[in-house]
Design a protein around this motif. Structure first.
Motif, short mmCIF file in Angstrom:
data_model
loop_
_atom_site.label_atom_id
_atom_site.label_comp_id
_atom_site.label_asym_id
_atom_site.label_seq_id
_atom_site.Cartn_x
_atom_site.Cartn_y
_atom_site.Cartn_z
N ARG A 249 0.85 -1.20 0.00
CA ARG A 249 0.00 0.00 0.00
C ARG A 249 0.89 1.25 0.00
O ARG A 249 1.77 1.38 0.84
N ARG B 48 0.90 5.43 0.05
CA ARG B 48 0.08 6.62 0.31
C ARG B 48 0.79 7.84 -0.24
O ARG B 48 1.92 8.12 0.15
N LEU C 237 -5.54 12.65 -0.86
CA LEU C 237 -4.76 11.42 -0.68
C LEU C 237 -4.96 10.52 -1.89
O LEU C 237 -6.08 10.29 -2.33
N LEU D 69 -4.30 6.79 -2.78
CA LEU D 69 -4.00 5.53 -2.12
C LEU D 69 -3.89 4.46 -3.20
O LEU D 69 -4.82 4.26 -3.97
N ARG E 236 3.70 10.64 1.00
CA ARG E 236 3.12 11.24 2.21
C ARG E 236 4.04 11.00 3.41
O ARG E 236 4.56 9.92 3.59
#
Lengths: 75, 633
Positions: free
Chosen positions: A2, A4, A40, A42, A74
């Motif tokens: 994942r 970000r 954001l 993602l 981020r």
């Protein structure tokens, strides 16, 4: 994995949807979602990636979409 | 609020908007009265000032990226209005498009800021302590495990760490919603995101920033947007088709006079322009997710984390809620509720025997006996053996002593001249076939359980308990709390079956557990709610909703807030779709002018977004940094 990313400079929420669609087509990307309100991006990738390199790839897609979008890892 | 919006743009932008707005009003009230040259001159100056960046960007996107952006659609709309000699309208389309944009930007920024007290608490720096004792301000992600950081009074703790010495008073409201400060002592781990209320403390960092409590929590909330609820998914699909269809309709409308003779080009062009102006689904695409996002933020402020808007929706529509017993409805800690002894030796014997066991019952018995004996008459048990399923035996002071169940004691003594009044697990203490005493242990129901079940009933949600415990115990609790259904004596594998049975009957069913041994049920449920003191990674992983502090009553509050959130989102969705449809229909019939379209589009966006932002005000922010700082002594 994942990842970000901060995404700034998007014009409108439904442009975010369009860009989201374009990012989903990238071969390394399994799933992507942009939260316009929290700026954001993602991304779930198929394999582990280097975040900084990956951010640059996303920046490229954004550049092909519209001027003035900035993508960064981020904090 | 208006002031906030005005402040969010540069003076230059303000000047251009105000100027072009003035020109627009002038052209509108003096329509047809001013000489054409002056009208055109004013129009072009204002138009270029307000629209040049939009127009340039529109054509850039069209020619370089072969895509029609919404800017392009707006540009076409202004050209159309110009061609119809509707100069103020042409200006208005551009001006209000920009105002809508500024508003959207403001709303999204504002909501991000306010969504959680967490974001404000997101630490921007840490004071890294170097070997020589001096400190350096660094970014939290630069701090490594094992480093020492210093936290001054009133500052947020940037990384999880162990307190090096002394005591620390910490406000954990951002994490738990509970504003009572928590005291940590030397060697305790303090979660990041807390605010240090005591003097300067030093922590040895145990987790890097990425894995720290505060970062995990912020991610949880922000990632939540990826788990889209059904209304959001619907909107997304709608938005993808909406614009192309509306634009195609606009094109068709503009071409009508080509096929029907006698129709006026101006009239149909105007109808087409109405379509172009409302072709952007922005109000919808922003307001619905914003409602959910705000709801998640509001819920986070009571110390409950919801991992996606889909779970907000499920919670709002919940028909039944199942509970695990031990550790969820009850504290998971046994206590002696009744004891009858013929001789105080019984206490000492029980303690000596149970000290050798690790069973939770044994631990409760030992702590009870220790308290009552106050240090007198201590025995040591030898040759201690467990009698599987019945109790424990050993040799104490030359006697054969057994702590066991009722049946086993009956076998040893024949008849029993003591009996328990209270319900629970019974332990009989027998010395050489002589009954010495009896103890009843019970796992107490949580203080706020009653409150929760009353509220759930009010909310119209059926309740069930699924437990591995004895029928008698389960039924007493169920009666006390007024539960709809009880499934007792369920082995871990049966729990899922029992749950599925309930689900078949009710539809949308949630499950509340401690996340330790009921992960399969948590995963199978529509909303898996984990009770977990903050930091239990397994609970956070397995569940959809995490109650950060073991407070059952927060579940009802969460469901209430979820219902509010869902109805807010639906309200916005229906309101925006209906309003757009009405404008489109009126526009097609030639009954809506460009003005109505502009008001409909931008006004709608502003209204829907303002409505969505109401969610931010539902729960007052418990963490006020300024207030905290003044509270620090």
């Amino acid at each position: 994995m994942r990842v970000r990313l901060d995404i700034n400079g998007l014009d409108c929420p439904h442009c975010a949807l369009k860009l989201e669609g374009m990012i989903k087509e990238h071969p390394e990307v399994k799933d992507a979602s942009i939260n316009f309100a929290s700026k954001l991006l993602l991304v779930d990738t198929h394999q582990d990636v280097d975040e900084d390199e990956f951010a640059e790839k996303m920046q490229k897609i954004a550049n092909d979409f519209e001027d003035g979008i900035e993508v960064s890892v981020r904090d | 609020m208006m002031l906030g919006i005005i402040k969010s743009i540069t003076p230059k932008e303000r000047f251009i908007l105000a100027g072009s707005l003035a020109v627009m009003v002038l052209l509108l009230i003096k329509r047809g009265e001013l000489p054409l040259v002056l009208t055109l001159g004013l129009f072009f100056i204002a138009y270029i000032a307000v629209a040049y960046d939009v127009v340039i960007s529109a054509f850039k996107t069209l020619f370089i990226r072969h895509r029609m952006s919404e800017q392009f659609l707006m540009t076409i709309a202004t050209f159309g209005a110009f061609a119809l000699q509707d100069y103020p309208e042409a200006l208005a389309v551009m001006i209000f498009y920009k105002i809508g944009d500024i508003f959207e930007e403001y709303a999204s920024g504002k909501s991000h800021e306010e969504i959680t007290s967490l974001v404000k608490l997101k630490p921007s720096f840490a004071r890294l302590v170097k070997d020589d004792g001096s400190e350096e301000m660094v970014k939290p992600r630069k701090v490594k495990i094992g480093d020492v950081i210093r936290v001054k009074a009133g500052e947020a703790i940037a990384l999880d760490g162990v307190l090096l010495k002394g005591y620390a008073q910490v406000n954990l409201a951002a994490l738990t919603g509970e504003s009572m400060p928590v005291t940590f002592k030397e060697g305790d781990e303090i979660p990041s995101g807390g605010i240090n209320l005591s003097q300067v403390v030093e922590l040895k960092v145990t987790r890097n920033y990425r894995n720290s409590s505060i970062a995990r929590l912020i991610n949880l909330i922000e990632d939540a947007a990826a788990n889209k609820s059904r209304p959001e998914a619907l909107i997304t699909r709608f938005a993808v088709w909406y614009t192309p269809i509306v634009v195609a309709c606009a094109a068709l409308l503009a071409l009508v006079p080509l096929f029907i003779s006698g129709e006026s080009w101006a009239d149909w062009t105007q109808r087409a322009l109405v379509f172009l102006v409302v072709s952007c689904p922005c109000a919808l695409v922003l307001s619905v997710p914003l409602s959910f996002f705000g709801g998640i933020g509001a819920i986070s402020r009571i110390g409950v984390m919801v991992k996606g808007s889909i779970f907000i929706e499920n919670l709002a529509r919940l028909k039944a809620l199942c509970f695990d017993k031990t550790g969820t409805i009850t504290y998971g800690k046994f206590k002696v509720t009744e004891f009858k002894v013929k001789d105080d030796k019984a206490l000492a014997y029980l303690k000596a025997l149970e000290e050798q066991s690790t069973h939770p019952l044994a631990q409760a018995a030992v702590s009870f006996c220790t308290e009552h004996l106050k240090g007198q008459s201590v025995f040591k048990a030898n040759e201690v053996k467990e009698i599987a399923g019945f109790g424990i035996e050993g040799e104490i002071d030359g006697h054969h002593v057994v702590a066991c169940s009722k049946e086993y004691a009956k076998n040893l003594c024949g008849t029993l001249d003591l009996s328990a009044q209270k319900l629970g697990t019974e332990i009989y203490v027998v010395e050489d076939h002589k009954l010495l005493g009896l103890f009843v242990l019970f796992d107490e129901v949580r203080e706020d359980a009653q409150e929760l079940f009353v509220k759930l009933k009010d909310l119209g949600i059926a309740t069930a308990m699924i437990t591995g415990d004895k029928k008698e115990v389960a039924q007493v609790i169920a009666r006390e709390l007024n539960l709809s259904e009880v499934y007792a004596e369920q082995l871990p594998d049966d729990k899922l079956k029992a749950f599925n049975e309930i689900k078949k009957h009710y539809g949308l069913v949630g499950y509340v557990g401690d996340g330790i041994n009921d992960a399969p049920v948590l995963a199978a449920s529509d909303a898996g709610i984990a009770m977990g003191q903050f930091g239990s990674a397994s609970a956070v992983e397995a569940s959809d909703v995490v109650i950060m502090q073991d407070e059952l009553s927060k579940i009802a509050k969460t469901i209430e807030l979820s219902r509010k959130t869902l109805s807010l989102a639906m309200q916005n969705m229906i309101f925006v779709i209906l309003a757009k449809l009405i404008i489109l229909i009126l526009g097609a019939l030639g009954m809506a002018g460009i003005w109505l379209a502009i008001v409909g589009d931008v006004g709608l966006c502003v209204l829907a977004v303002l409505n969505a932002m109401r969610a931010l005000t539902w729960v007052k922010n418990k963490v006020d940094l300024k207030e905290l700082k003044t509270a620090v002594v």
